[in-house]
Write an enzyme that holds these catalytic residues in place. Sequence first.
Site, short mmCIF file in Angstrom:
data_model
loop_
_atom_site.label_atom_id
_atom_site.label_comp_id
_atom_site.label_asym_id
_atom_site.label_seq_id
_atom_site.Cartn_x
_atom_site.Cartn_y
_atom_site.Cartn_z
N SER A 84 -9.50 0.10 5.05
CA SER A 84 -9.07 0.49 3.70
C SER A 84 -10.07 1.39 3.00
O SER A 84 -9.84 1.78 1.85
CB SER A 84 -8.80 -0.77 2.87
OG SER A 84 -9.91 -1.61 2.91
N THR A 195 -10.11 -0.97 -1.00
CA THR A 195 -11.05 -0.52 -2.03
C THR A 195 -12.29 -1.37 -2.16
O THR A 195 -12.21 -2.57 -2.38
CB THR A 195 -10.38 -0.48 -3.44
OG1 THR A 195 -9.24 0.34 -3.37
CG2 THR A 195 -11.33 0.09 -4.49
N THR A 213 -12.11 4.33 -1.58
CA THR A 213 -10.96 3.77 -0.87
C THR A 213 -10.22 4.84 -0.07
O THR A 213 -10.36 6.04 -0.36
CB THR A 213 -9.96 3.17 -1.89
OG1 THR A 213 -8.92 2.48 -1.19
CG2 THR A 213 -9.31 4.22 -2.76
N ARG A 223 -0.73 11.56 -2.87
CA ARG A 223 -0.80 10.46 -3.85
C ARG A 223 -2.26 10.11 -4.17
O ARG A 223 -3.10 10.00 -3.28
CB ARG A 223 -0.07 9.24 -3.30
CG ARG A 223 -0.11 8.01 -4.23
CD ARG A 223 -1.24 7.06 -3.89
NE ARG A 223 -1.16 5.80 -4.63
CZ ARG A 223 -2.12 4.89 -4.64
NH1 ARG A 223 -3.23 5.07 -3.99
NH2 ARG A 223 -1.97 3.78 -5.33
N VAL A 224 -2.56 9.94 -5.44
CA VAL A 224 -3.89 9.52 -5.86
C VAL A 224 -3.74 8.22 -6.63
O VAL A 224 -2.88 8.10 -7.51
CB VAL A 224 -4.56 10.60 -6.75
CG1 VAL A 224 -5.88 10.10 -7.30
CG2 VAL A 224 -4.76 11.89 -5.94
N GLY A 225 -4.56 7.25 -6.32
CA GLY A 225 -4.51 5.97 -7.01
C GLY A 225 -5.49 5.90 -8.17
O GLY A 225 -5.94 6.92 -8.69
N ASP A 226 -5.83 4.69 -8.56
CA ASP A 226 -6.75 4.47 -9.68
C ASP A 226 -8.21 4.70 -9.29
O ASP A 226 -9.04 5.04 -10.14
CB ASP A 226 -6.61 3.04 -10.19
CG ASP A 226 -6.89 2.01 -9.09
OD1 ASP A 226 -6.50 2.24 -7.93
OD2 ASP A 226 -7.51 0.97 -9.40
N THR A 246 -9.19 -3.25 -8.13
CA THR A 246 -8.56 -3.09 -6.82
C THR A 246 -7.11 -3.53 -6.96
O THR A 246 -6.77 -4.24 -7.89
CB THR A 246 -9.31 -3.90 -5.74
OG1 THR A 246 -8.71 -3.66 -4.46
CG2 THR A 246 -9.28 -5.39 -6.02
N GLY A 247 -6.28 -3.07 -6.03
CA GLY A 247 -4.86 -3.42 -6.12
C GLY A 247 -4.02 -2.17 -6.30
O GLY A 247 -4.48 -1.06 -6.03
N GLY A 249 -2.82 0.88 -7.53
CA GLY A 249 -3.48 1.79 -8.46
C GLY A 249 -2.59 2.28 -9.59
O GLY A 249 -3.07 2.48 -10.72
N1 ASP Z 1 -6.51 0.66 -5.83
C1 ASP Z 1 -6.29 1.31 -4.56
C2 ASP Z 1 -5.25 2.39 -4.73
O1 ASP Z 1 -4.28 2.19 -5.44
C3 ASP Z 1 -5.87 0.40 -3.47
C4 ASP Z 1 -6.37 -1.00 -3.52
O2 ASP Z 1 -7.42 -1.31 -4.06
O3 ASP Z 1 -5.68 -1.90 -2.98
O4 ASP Z 1 -5.36 3.39 -4.07
#
Ligand code: ASP
Length: 335
Positions: A84, A195, A213, A223-226, A246-247, A249
């Site tokens: 990850s 992450t 991450t 795609r871009v996350g948080d 985390t999680g 985004g």
């Molecule tokens: N937060 C990360 C994202 O959305 C992924 C994760 O931490 O599970 O890219």
Amino acid sequence: MSDRRKFMKQSVLGSAALLAGTRSFARSASLPEQTTGKPIVISTWDFGKAANAAAWEILKTGGRALDAVEKGVMVPEADPENQSVGLGGRPDRDGHVTLDACIMDENAKCGAVAGLEQIVHAISVARKVMEKTPHVMLVGDGALQFAMEQGFKKENLLTEKSKEEWHEWLKKSQYHPVRNIENRGRPGDSGNHDTIGMVALDAKGNMSGACTTSGMAYKLHGRVGDSPIIGAGLYVDNEIGAATSTGVGEEVIRIVGSHLVVELMRQGLNPEQACRQAVERIVKKNPEGAKEFQVGFLALKRNGEYGAFALQKGFSYAVRSGDTEKIVDAPSYYP
Ligand code: ASP
């Protein structure tokens, strides 16, 4: 089915394809204030333990929190078994491993990269963006070009293991963001989490944070996350404290989660209370969806007090200080 989900499904279908101190808390539980003083480093998930150990080598000799968090998160970035983060990360739906990372120091200086390919240490490129450019974020080809100019070497980040899993995924091509949780042998759980977010307080009382991450597995290309977004995946205010997430985004971005946690600490909440209120904000905005996905926040105050809170059970974090090395199960909204 929401329009976004429909879109993801259609697009995807249409594509080519310790430790002591471990505790669990239910929804209403509250941790006593946890403080170990400085220096201290905390980071997401069980794999944070090895990352903290690298950060600790710097912190224990009076080094700067910024150096500690960079060195710390480089450990999972370089680990091909960690699917990850960095090398070995799961690819997007088209087979590209794209990395997102950001870093922030005690002076609110920050740098970030998003959609970076072929470079293992995205966090170090983010630091170069912070230190060598007038910008905060570089993305995609521009980030890669900059990394090459700075002397980083290109590498194939897609390991055989991640490639095989991606080929397996292509058979159905269904995008279901995982409910990421730590799996310590729990049957039926994938333990499929993402992450590393790390925040640290050094002996001089300065704070920094890093977050890196490969993002959600099999995401749409681009795609871009948080995680690389200052204020969403990470925020540091040296007067107050620092937070990371985390999680899923998209859910964190909607509430600018890490900045929210720091602002809640500014209002007097302790780290766990602040993380909890941020999680509750997510639930309030999306009560049905929140049952299905995971988000976890982790926070450290400038007095060394720390805490975390997650939506679902199964979010863990690692702590390292002068007298403590442990993994803690974060309390959660849903038991
Ligand atoms: N937060 C990360 C994202 O959305 C992924 C994760 O931490 O599970 O890219």
